[in-house]
Design a protein around this motif. Structure first.
Motif, PDB file in Angstrom:
ATOM      1  N   ARG A   1       0.840  -1.192   0.000  1.00  0.00           N
ATOM      2  CA  ARG A   1       0.000   0.000   0.000  1.00  0.00           C
ATOM      3  C   ARG A   1       0.873   1.239   0.000  1.00  0.00           C
ATOM      4  NH1 ARG A   1      -3.147   3.072   3.973  1.00  0.00           N
ATOM      5  NH2 ARG A   1      -5.137   3.581   2.993  1.00  0.00           N
ATOM      6  N   CYS A   2       0.555   2.155  -0.910  1.00  0.00           N
ATOM      7  CA  CYS A   2       1.299   3.415  -0.986  1.00  0.00           C
ATOM      8  C   CYS A   2       1.033   4.227   0.269  1.00  0.00           C
ATOM      9  CB  CYS A   2       0.880   4.197  -2.233  1.00  0.00           C
ATOM     10  SG  CYS A   2       1.644   5.828  -2.366  1.00  0.00           S
TER      11      CYS A   2
ATOM     12  N   CYS B   1       3.816   4.356  -4.583  1.00  0.00           N
ATOM     13  CA  CYS B   1       3.415   3.906  -5.921  1.00  0.00           C
ATOM     14  C   CYS B   1       4.141   4.644  -7.032  1.00  0.00           C
ATOM     15  CB  CYS B   1       1.906   4.061  -6.099  1.00  0.00           C
ATOM     16  SG  CYS B   1       1.327   5.771  -6.048  1.00  0.00           S
ATOM     17  N   SER B   2       4.710   5.807  -6.750  1.00  0.00           N
ATOM     18  CA  SER B   2       5.395   6.566  -7.796  1.00  0.00           C
ATOM     19  C   SER B   2       6.527   7.385  -7.190  1.00  0.00           C
ATOM     20  CB  SER B   2       4.412   7.503  -8.502  1.00  0.00           C
ATOM     21  OG  SER B   2       3.953   8.488  -7.606  1.00  0.00           O
TER      22      SER B   2
ATOM     23  N   HIS C   1       1.669  10.340   3.748  1.00  0.00           N
ATOM     24  CA  HIS C   1       0.522  11.238   3.871  1.00  0.00           C
ATOM     25  C   HIS C   1       0.370  11.656   5.322  1.00  0.00           C
ATOM     26  CE1 HIS C   1      -3.372  12.969   2.971  1.00  0.00           C
ATOM     27  NE2 HIS C   1      -3.889  12.267   3.975  1.00  0.00           N
TER      28      HIS C   1
ATOM     29  N   HIS D   1       5.202  10.454  -5.233  1.00  0.00           N
ATOM     30  CA  HIS D   1       4.749  10.168  -3.873  1.00  0.00           C
ATOM     31  C   HIS D   1       5.912   9.825  -2.957  1.00  0.00           C
ATOM     32  CE1 HIS D   1       0.261   9.366  -4.927  1.00  0.00           C
ATOM     33  NE2 HIS D   1       0.648  10.614  -5.142  1.00  0.00           N
TER      34      HIS D   1
ATOM     35  N   CYS E   1      -0.986   7.766  -1.017  1.00  0.00           N
ATOM     36  CA  CYS E   1      -2.361   7.781  -1.527  1.00  0.00           C
ATOM     37  C   CYS E   1      -3.170   6.547  -1.164  1.00  0.00           C
ATOM     38  CB  CYS E   1      -2.357   7.958  -3.043  1.00  0.00           C
ATOM     39  SG  CYS E   1      -1.639   6.566  -3.933  1.00  0.00           S
ATOM     40  N   GLY E   2      -2.529   5.504  -0.680  1.00  0.00           N
ATOM     41  CA  GLY E   2      -3.254   4.306  -0.277  1.00  0.00           C
ATOM     42  C   GLY E   2      -3.498   3.314  -1.397  1.00  0.00           C
ATOM     43  N   THR E   3      -3.003   3.592  -2.588  1.00  0.00           N
ATOM     44  CA  THR E   3      -3.177   2.682  -3.712  1.00  0.00           C
ATOM     45  C   THR E   3      -2.339   1.434  -3.498  1.00  0.00           C
ATOM     46  OG1 THR E   3      -3.513   4.542  -5.207  1.00  0.00           O
ATOM     47  CG2 THR E   3      -2.904   2.450  -6.206  1.00  0.00           C
ATOM     48  N   HIS E   4      -2.922   0.282  -3.814  1.00  0.00           N
ATOM     49  CA  HIS E   4      -2.181  -0.965  -3.721  1.00  0.00           C
ATOM     50  C   HIS E   4      -1.496  -1.231  -5.054  1.00  0.00           C
ATOM     51  CE1 HIS E   4      -4.791  -1.457  -0.236  1.00  0.00           C
ATOM     52  NE2 HIS E   4      -3.830  -2.239   0.224  1.00  0.00           N
ATOM     53  N   VAL E   5      -0.203  -1.513  -4.999  1.00  0.00           N
ATOM     54  CA  VAL E   5       0.590  -1.788  -6.195  1.00  0.00           C
ATOM     55  C   VAL E   5       1.409  -3.057  -5.953  1.00  0.00           C
ATOM     56  CG1 VAL E   5       0.760   0.619  -6.946  1.00  0.00           C
ATOM     57  CG2 VAL E   5       2.452  -0.280  -5.397  1.00  0.00           C
TER      58      VAL E   5
END
Length: 81
Positions: A45-46, A67-68, A77, A71, A49-53
């Motif tokens: 989890r990022c 994730c990037s 955050h 970030h 932003c919380g995006t899972h990658v």
């Protein structure tokens, strides 16, 4: 009317031939290979932003995943509640 009957007869013969071929030919064997569910790709989890990658595509800094590159540079955050 004779031409219509001839075309109808040809259509019936073609349909019968198609059905006969369809039911007499062996079906193609389905692949019984299991999808790679036994070894799934780990997800992370990022922190921003919380995006899972997928872990192999994520960036890590101080044991935190991002994730990037943007970030990663922004850092985790911060909740200002």
């Amino acid at each position: 009317m004779g031409l219509f009957r001839l075309l109808l007869l040809v259509a019936i013969i073609a349909a019968a031939f198609w059905l006969w071929r369809r039911f007499t030919q062996p079906t193609a064997p389905r692949s019984n290979k299991p999808t790679d569910r036994t070894n799934p790709t780990p997800m992370v989890r990022c922190e921003q932003c919380g995006t899972h990658v997928p872990r192999d595509l994520a960036l890590v800094k101080d044991e935190r995943w991002f994730c990037s590159q943007a970030h990663l540079e922004q850092g985790p955050h911060s909740s200002g509640d």
